[in-house]
Design a protein around this motif. Structure first.
Motif, PDB file in Angstrom:
ATOM      1  N   ASP A  22       2.484   4.746 -11.088  1.00 29.48           N
ATOM      2  CA  ASP A  22       3.516   4.013 -10.334  1.00 29.48           C
ATOM      3  C   ASP A  22       4.527   3.689 -11.472  1.00 29.48           C
ATOM      4  OD1 ASP A  22       2.366   3.909  -7.892  1.00 29.48           O
ATOM      5  OD2 ASP A  22       0.911   2.408  -8.641  1.00 29.48           O
ATOM      6  N   GLY A  60      -1.068  -3.170  -5.238  1.00 25.45           N
ATOM      7  CA  GLY A  60      -2.427  -2.973  -5.927  1.00 25.45           C
ATOM      8  C   GLY A  60      -2.910  -1.802  -5.755  1.00 25.45           C
ATOM      9  N   ALA A 118       0.716  -1.253  -0.007  1.00 30.30           N
ATOM     10  CA  ALA A 118       0.173   0.037   0.010  1.00 30.30           C
ATOM     11  C   ALA A 118       0.728   1.287  -0.040  1.00 30.30           C
ATOM     12  CB  ALA A 118      -1.030   0.105   1.140  1.00 30.30           C
ATOM     13  N   GLU A 119       2.062   1.145   0.182  1.00 27.92           N
ATOM     14  CA  GLU A 119       2.885   2.334   0.195  1.00 27.92           C
ATOM     15  C   GLU A 119       4.418   1.756  -0.345  1.00 27.92           C
ATOM     16  OE1 GLU A 119       3.233   3.907   4.233  1.00 27.92           O
ATOM     17  OE2 GLU A 119       4.055   1.876   4.787  1.00 27.92           O
ATOM     18  N   PRO A 120       5.279   2.779  -0.919  1.00 25.70           N
ATOM     19  CA  PRO A 120       6.469   2.278  -1.425  1.00 25.70           C
ATOM     20  C   PRO A 120       7.497   2.052  -0.124  1.00 25.70           C
ATOM     21  CG  PRO A 120       6.021   4.613  -2.181  1.00 25.70           C
ATOM     22  CD  PRO A 120       4.991   4.235  -0.921  1.00 25.70           C
ATOM     23  N   LYS A 141      -0.969   4.395   5.351  1.00 24.03           N
ATOM     24  CA  LYS A 141       0.139   4.808   4.549  1.00 24.03           C
ATOM     25  C   LYS A 141       0.871   6.028   5.315  1.00 24.03           C
ATOM     26  CE  LYS A 141      -2.641   4.010   0.582  1.00 24.03           C
ATOM     27  NZ  LYS A 141      -2.305   3.376  -0.503  1.00 24.03           N
ATOM     28  N   ASP A 161       6.362  -8.055  -0.505  1.00 23.55           N
ATOM     29  CA  ASP A 161       5.837  -7.022  -1.044  1.00 23.55           C
ATOM     30  C   ASP A 161       4.648  -7.310  -1.921  1.00 23.55           C
ATOM     31  OD1 ASP A 161       5.457  -4.601  -1.738  1.00 23.55           O
ATOM     32  OD2 ASP A 161       7.327  -4.181  -3.154  1.00 23.55           O
ATOM     33  N   ILE A 162       3.501  -6.636  -1.384  1.00 20.28           N
ATOM     34  CA  ILE A 162       2.276  -6.976  -2.330  1.00 20.28           C
ATOM     35  C   ILE A 162       1.792  -5.631  -2.923  1.00 20.28           C
ATOM     36  CG2 ILE A 162       0.708  -6.541  -0.038  1.00 20.28           C
ATOM     37  CD1 ILE A 162      -1.162  -8.690  -1.139  1.00 20.28           C
ATOM     38  N   ARG A 167       6.452   7.392  -7.563  1.00 14.20           N
ATOM     39  CA  ARG A 167       5.313   7.622  -8.538  1.00 14.20           C
ATOM     40  C   ARG A 167       5.684   8.793  -9.387  1.00 14.20           C
ATOM     41  NH1 ARG A 167       0.210   6.254  -7.742  1.00 14.20           N
ATOM     42  NH2 ARG A 167      -0.516   8.319  -8.307  1.00 14.20           N
ATOM     43  N   SER A 201      -7.076   0.525  -5.724  1.00 15.78           N
ATOM     44  CA  SER A 201      -8.341   0.379  -5.761  1.00 15.78           C
ATOM     45  C   SER A 201      -8.954   0.538  -7.172  1.00 15.78           C
ATOM     46  CB  SER A 201      -8.990   1.547  -5.057  1.00 15.78           C
ATOM     47  OG  SER A 201      -8.379   1.996  -4.154  1.00 15.78           O
TER      48      SER A 201
END
Ligand code: DLL
Length: 443
Positions: free
Chosen positions: A312, A246, A222-224, A433, A243-244, A336, A248
């Motif tokens: 991203d 995705g 959800a964050e770098p 985040k 590391d996952i 980003r 929304s």
């Protein structure tokens, strides 16, 4: 590999089978699904249809996967402009869930799911967990926020789909999180990497040794976050950190995830088609070249996204992963295209700051970038927390650390920024985040 994970049979869940589909078969499936999703969006989403018409294209023009590059892009502003339901491709009676992302200004963006979409979402998360070596019998604590944010519920459904025991803790309440981890014998933790860091600090204060808990995996996203951060987390907790990724607009968590080789994140390509483009021109870039990730949902019903510009920055990694999955991988997302700071003409990304700081012993991975403007010139200050021992030590040690951090930042950023050493816990902790940049420039 982490020794606590050795005992589990990785990838044992039958849902991970599509990860190994032979490439020609996968490409055929992708084309079939691409044609279907384009036709669906054309029939049901006015914006998409008019964009296609402007390009002189009809759904039948998609004859090969390469034709995707001819399709128009979708941007975040399209979701805002069509708030709340303007991009839905399903009638409301078929929608079973809405999520929304907070957005920094104004209205949030809204995303919708049919029952089939929720099932796909669950299935990709099951595959994520399986690729992290988790399975039935694992006790998975979800500390991503539950609610409109996709993190909590997405991770929750996936963990249940895996057959694991789910502890739906949601975000916040660090002491209670630690108590649950300890008392329930939690084996895997899902949260943002910065929140896990916070839990590590709090556990230290409470005298709980994370290394001694049964916890053996972390599914963080959800964050770098950087490789140095991974090392820091793994060393302090003796877990294996995954590391996952995705977003929304595409589905939520579960667009991609690392496997136990930790050499990039596999994209669940049977549902999400990745491209890398030049962020300026939108032109496709070859594998191995960094650019902006563009994603197309191949099976989404309620709200298909065609060539969505994620902002991203990453690359498609060339070659196959040693794990045997045929799914292509992207590199970790460090930045980003829209979080670039321009400081006195030099491009600076917050993730570069993290890399520079964590290279130096004695600095904690809690930092913040404060931007101000003086006499028309942008000033950047990096506030870094240092270990309590450092503050108690002689002043010489602090000066020495300051010098090393300054040198490391100068080298990595290529400009001189102000470094301030601050006491432990003086930078606000986030439950989700982390907010890395405080912009105090007035105009
Ligand atoms: O953050 C979904 C998510 C939840 C992913 C839990 C992973 C775990 P959004 O709030 O829409 O969705 O934010 C999406 O967060 O475009 C990236 O910029 C960033 N992001 C997400 N995962 C990663 C990651 C969720 N692993 C935006 N590394 C994305 C770097 C990430 N950035």
């Amino acid at each position: 590999m982490n020794s606590k994970l050795e005992t589990c049979a990785a990838d044992c869940h039958p849902a991970s089978v599509p990860d190994y589909t032979p490439v020609p078969e996968l490409r055929q499936l992708q084309l079939k699904r691409l044609q279907a999703v384009v036709a669906r969006a054309w029939q049901n989403v006015a914006l998409f249809r008019s964009r296609m018409e402007e390009c002189g294209l009809a759904p039948e023009d998609v004859r090969s996967l390469e034709d995707i590059a001819r399709l128009p892009f979708t941007q975040k502003s399209d979701l805002r402009d069509n708030y709340p339901f303007g991009l839905f491709a399903s009638p409301m009676k078929d929608v079973v869930r809405l999520h929304a992302s907070s957005g920094t200004t104004g209205k949030p963006i809204v995303v919708a799911y049919t029952k089939e979409d929720v099932d796909v979402w669950t299935s990709v998360l099951v595959r994520c967990y399986a690729s992290c070596g988790l399975h039935r019998g694992d006790i998975i604590q979800i500390a991503y926020g539950y609610g409109l944010f996709t993190g909590g519920l997405g991770a929750h459904y996936g963990a249940e789909g895996l057959g694991a025991v789910v502890v739906p803790a949601s975000g916040g309440h660090a002491d209670r999180q630690i108590m649950l981890m300890k008392d329930f014998g939690v084996t895997a933790m899902c949260c943002t990497p910065t929140y896990f860091l916070h839990l590590l600090d709090r556990a230290d204060e409470l005298g709980v040794d994370m290394k001694k808990l049964p916890l053996r995996a972390g599914v963080f996203g959800a964050e770098p976050w950087t490789e140095s951060m991974r090392k820091h987390i793994e060393e302090r907790s003796n877990i294996e950190a995954f590391d996952i990724f995705g977003l929304s607009e595409i589905i939520g968590p579960g667009v991609g995830c690392e496997c136990r080789r930790h050499q990039g994140l596999h994209i669940f390509e049977d549902h999400f088609y990745p491209e890398i483009v030049d962020p300026e021109t939108g032109a496709p870039l070859p594998d191995g070249t960094e650019g902006e990730l563009v994603l197309t949902t191949l099976s989404k019903q309620a709200m298909p996204m065609i060539r969505y510009r994620t902002h991203d920055m990453t690359m498609i990694l060339p070659g196959r992963c040693e794990c045997g999955r045929t799914l292509r991988r992207i590199g970790r997302i460090g930045r980003r295209s829209d979080d670039m700071l321009i400081i006195r003409g030099v491009n600076v990304f917050p993730s570069q700051v993290e890399t520079a700081l964590l290279a130096i012993e004695g600095a904690l991975p809690h930092y913040q970038i404060v931007l101000t403007r003086a006499q028309g010139l942008d000033q950047m200050e990096v506030q870094v927390e240092v270990t309590p021992q450092m503050f108690n030590d002689k002043i010489g040690a602090l000066q020495e650390l300051h010098k090393k951090l300054q040198g490391s930042l100068d080298r990595v950023l290529g400009i001189r920024v102000r470094v301030s050493l601050v006491e432990t816990n003086s930078i606000e902790r986030s439950e989700g985040k982390a907010k890395r940049v405080i912009d105090r420039r007035t105009s």
